[in-house]
Design a protein around this motif. Structure first.
Motif, PDB file in Angstrom:
ATOM      1  N   SER A   1       6.269   6.544 -12.780  1.00 25.15           N
ATOM      2  CA  SER A   1       6.054   5.282 -13.183  1.00 25.15           C
ATOM      3  C   SER A   1       6.231   4.229 -12.081  1.00 25.15           C
ATOM      4  N   PHE A   2       6.908   4.433 -11.141  1.00 22.69           N
ATOM      5  CA  PHE A   2       7.184   3.671  -9.935  1.00 22.69           C
ATOM      6  C   PHE A   2       5.779   3.376  -9.222  1.00 22.69           C
ATOM      7  N   ASP A   3       5.138   4.630  -8.820  1.00 19.93           N
ATOM      8  CA  ASP A   3       3.725   4.374  -8.303  1.00 19.93           C
ATOM      9  C   ASP A   3       2.899   3.513  -9.282  1.00 19.93           C
ATOM     10  N   ARG A   4       2.988   3.779 -10.542  1.00 25.01           N
ATOM     11  CA  ARG A   4       1.985   3.210 -11.402  1.00 25.01           C
ATOM     12  C   ARG A   4       2.352   1.698 -11.687  1.00 25.01           C
ATOM     13  N   MET A   5       3.806   1.473 -11.423  1.00 25.14           N
ATOM     14  CA  MET A   5       4.135   0.177 -11.501  1.00 25.14           C
ATOM     15  C   MET A   5       3.296  -0.620 -10.224  1.00 25.14           C
ATOM     16  N   VAL A   6       3.664  -0.060  -9.152  1.00 23.28           N
ATOM     17  CA  VAL A   6       3.229  -0.571  -7.951  1.00 23.28           C
ATOM     18  C   VAL A   6       1.751  -1.106  -8.063  1.00 23.28           C
ATOM     19  N   ASP A   7       1.003  -0.140  -8.620  1.00 17.72           N
ATOM     20  CA  ASP A   7      -0.360  -0.051  -8.551  1.00 17.72           C
ATOM     21  C   ASP A   7      -0.830  -1.369  -9.132  1.00 17.72           C
ATOM     22  N   ARG A   8      -0.140  -1.620 -10.488  1.00 13.05           N
ATOM     23  CA  ARG A   8      -0.368  -2.730 -11.509  1.00 13.05           C
ATOM     24  C   ARG A   8       0.068  -3.851 -10.857  1.00 13.05           C
ATOM     25  N   LEU A   9       1.172  -4.028  -9.769  1.00 11.12           N
ATOM     26  CA  LEU A   9       1.563  -5.045  -9.155  1.00 11.12           C
ATOM     27  C   LEU A   9       0.592  -5.500  -8.102  1.00 11.12           C
ATOM     28  N   GLU A  10       0.219  -4.598  -7.634  1.00  7.71           N
ATOM     29  CA  GLU A  10      -0.936  -4.698  -6.447  1.00  7.71           C
ATOM     30  C   GLU A  10      -2.100  -5.297  -7.183  1.00  7.71           C
ATOM     31  N   GLU A  11      -2.715  -4.728  -8.147  1.00 10.35           N
ATOM     32  CA  GLU A  11      -3.777  -5.244  -8.887  1.00 10.35           C
ATOM     33  C   GLU A  11      -3.456  -6.673  -9.480  1.00 10.35           C
ATOM     34  N   THR A  12      -2.500  -7.091  -9.952  1.00  8.12           N
ATOM     35  CA  THR A  12      -2.392  -8.261 -10.064  1.00  8.12           C
ATOM     36  C   THR A  12      -2.134  -9.369  -9.263  1.00  8.12           C
ATOM     37  N   LEU A  13      -1.560  -8.864  -7.940  1.00  9.63           N
ATOM     38  CA  LEU A  13      -1.636  -9.848  -6.839  1.00  9.63           C
ATOM     39  C   LEU A  13      -3.095  -9.965  -6.377  1.00  9.63           C
ATOM     40  N   ARG A  14      -3.827  -8.963  -6.344  1.00  8.41           N
ATOM     41  CA  ARG A  14      -5.233  -9.013  -5.947  1.00  8.41           C
ATOM     42  C   ARG A  14      -6.103 -10.033  -6.840  1.00  8.41           C
TER      43      ARG A  14
ATOM     44  N   GLY B   1       1.000  -1.091   0.070  1.00 10.16           N
ATOM     45  CA  GLY B   1       0.043   0.081   0.119  1.00 10.16           C
ATOM     46  C   GLY B   1       0.851   1.363  -0.087  1.00 10.16           C
ATOM     47  N   GLN B   2       2.134   1.372  -0.172  1.00  7.03           N
ATOM     48  CA  GLN B   2       3.143   2.173   0.051  1.00  7.03           C
ATOM     49  C   GLN B   2       3.224   2.886  -1.425  1.00  7.03           C
ATOM     50  N   ARG B   3       3.237   4.342  -1.211  1.00  4.21           N
ATOM     51  CA  ARG B   3       3.557   5.001  -2.646  1.00  4.21           C
ATOM     52  C   ARG B   3       4.413   6.180  -2.351  1.00  4.21           C
ATOM     53  N   THR B   4       5.086   6.588  -3.231  1.00  2.00           N
ATOM     54  CA  THR B   4       5.991   7.725  -3.239  1.00  2.00           C
ATOM     55  C   THR B   4       5.163   9.143  -3.172  1.00  2.00           C
ATOM     56  N   ASP B   5       3.997   9.117  -3.733  1.00  2.00           N
ATOM     57  CA  ASP B   5       3.310  10.247  -3.618  1.00  2.00           C
ATOM     58  C   ASP B   5       4.115  11.602  -3.894  1.00  2.00           C
ATOM     59  N   LEU B   6       5.074  11.508  -4.782  1.00  5.38           N
ATOM     60  CA  LEU B   6       5.771  12.603  -5.132  1.00  5.38           C
ATOM     61  C   LEU B   6       5.176  13.384  -6.244  1.00  5.38           C
TER      62      LEU B   6
END
Length: 344
Positions: free
Chosen positions: A243-256, A225-230
């Motif tokens: 790009s990092f936040d977008r990648m983590v969003d897709r990773l979290e969605e994929t794991l879900r 659930g952590q994001r850079t929020d920069l």
């Protein structure tokens, strides 16, 4: 050494690189400036000596009451008195004038003054070239730091010898020493100032990158659930954070989706497995009571459940290949048959 260099923080490495470039540029400029100033001082000293010598030779040639009749008009022949006046006029505490005859004999040397430079012996080749009318480049005695100028001595429209002027470069060396100290301490001060200012500036510039690093470490520990929020920006770090936040969003969605897929697959597989288990258990308990039709019906039901398991496994394999974007095949489905199977 490379490992030690990699262990240093990026801010210090960047600062060291910038400071090294700054030191190299300032050192190069300092060397060029020092060389140009040294050349200017030597050329200026040479020009002053030659201009003063030419004026003194012109005055010595004219003498009292003489009139010049051309560039090298007829002058009265030289005498020791004229040469003595010439050498006395050109000799000072920092300069010594000496007159050579064409055969290399020293005719006259200016008066001796305390602390004045000692004129070196004139080389025979240089003397012959000067007597032949050639303008020789100045020579610098590296040990005593003296500038020696050798020039033709024109008396009565003819070259009758050579005039040697030896002057001390002490004043020029003092100026060059001061310039050298200024350049050395200037480069050291600039490097120290660049390091003192460069480290906090570089750290401030790399602070978003440090935030990305800390966020990635927390995500690696399982906190998705952590994001850079920069704030997004057009620079490299801003695009990296976005790009990092977008990648983590897709990773979290994929794991879900993966967890949901595993739950759905478990649920779908549990149904035929439960039916198979119930049929086998009833047969083991003798629920058929030796009725062949009942046994056949139970075996057909078990066979359909096994086929259903096979289809589910095939569907799971198909779903696992969907990430490769395969071509889907559409076929008609008989809903009546499907409903009859489900009802049975």
């Amino acid at each position: 050494m490379m490992r030690s260099w990699r262990d240093i923080s990026l801010s210090w490495r960047l600062t060291a690189l910038y400071v090294a470039i700054l030191a190299a540029v300032l050192t190069t400029l300092g060397v060029v400036l020092y060389t140009q100033v040294e050349r200017f001082l030597i050329n200026d000293t040479q020009n002053r000596l030659e201009a003063g010598a030419k004026a003194a030779i012109d005055r010595a040639n004219r003498g009292p009451g003489d009139q010049r009749r051309g560039p090298y008009g007829s002058y009265p022949p030289p005498d020791n008195e004229r040469l003595k006046t010439l050498t006395n006029e050109l000799t000072s505490q920092v300069t010594v004038a000496r007159v050579y005859a064409a055969d290399g004999t020293v005719l006259l040397t200016g008066p001796t003054i305390e602390d004045q430079p000692i004129p070196p012996e004139c080389a025979e080749g240089d003397l012959q070239r000067a007597v032949a009318g050639e303008n020789l480049p100045p020579q610098i005695d590296g040990h005593s730091r003296q500038l020696v100028v050798l020039m033709p001595l024109r008396i009565a429209s003819a070259i009758s010898g050579a005039l040697q002027l030896t002057t001390s470069l002490e004043a020029a060396d003092d100026l060059l020493n001061q310039l050298r100290y200024i350049l050395v301490f200037g480069v050291i001060g600039a490097v120290a100032l660049g390091e003192a200012i460069g480290v906090p500036i570089t750290r401030a510039a790399l602070r978003p990158l440090a935030r990305v690093t800390a966020t990635s470490e927390q995500i690696a520990e399982g906190n998705l659930g952590q994001r850079t929020d920069l704030p997004g920006g057009r620079d490299e770090i801003g695009r990296l954070a976005t790009s990092f936040d977008r990648m983590v969003d897709r990773l979290e969605e994929t794991l879900r989706a993966q967890r949901q897929f595993v739950a759905d697959a478990s649920h779908e597989l549990r149904t035929p497995l439960t039916a198979l288990g119930g049929l086998v258990e009833m047969l083991l308990l003798g629920a058929d009571r030796g009725d062949t039709a009942t046994v056949q019906r139970s075996l057909r039901s078990a066979h359909r459940e096994i086929e259903r398991l096979s289809r589910l496994v095939g569907d799971l394999l198909t779903l696992s290949r969907l990430d490769a974007h395969p071509t889907l095949e559409r076929r008609p489905l008989d809903l009546a048959t499907l409903v009859a199977e489900v009802g049975e």
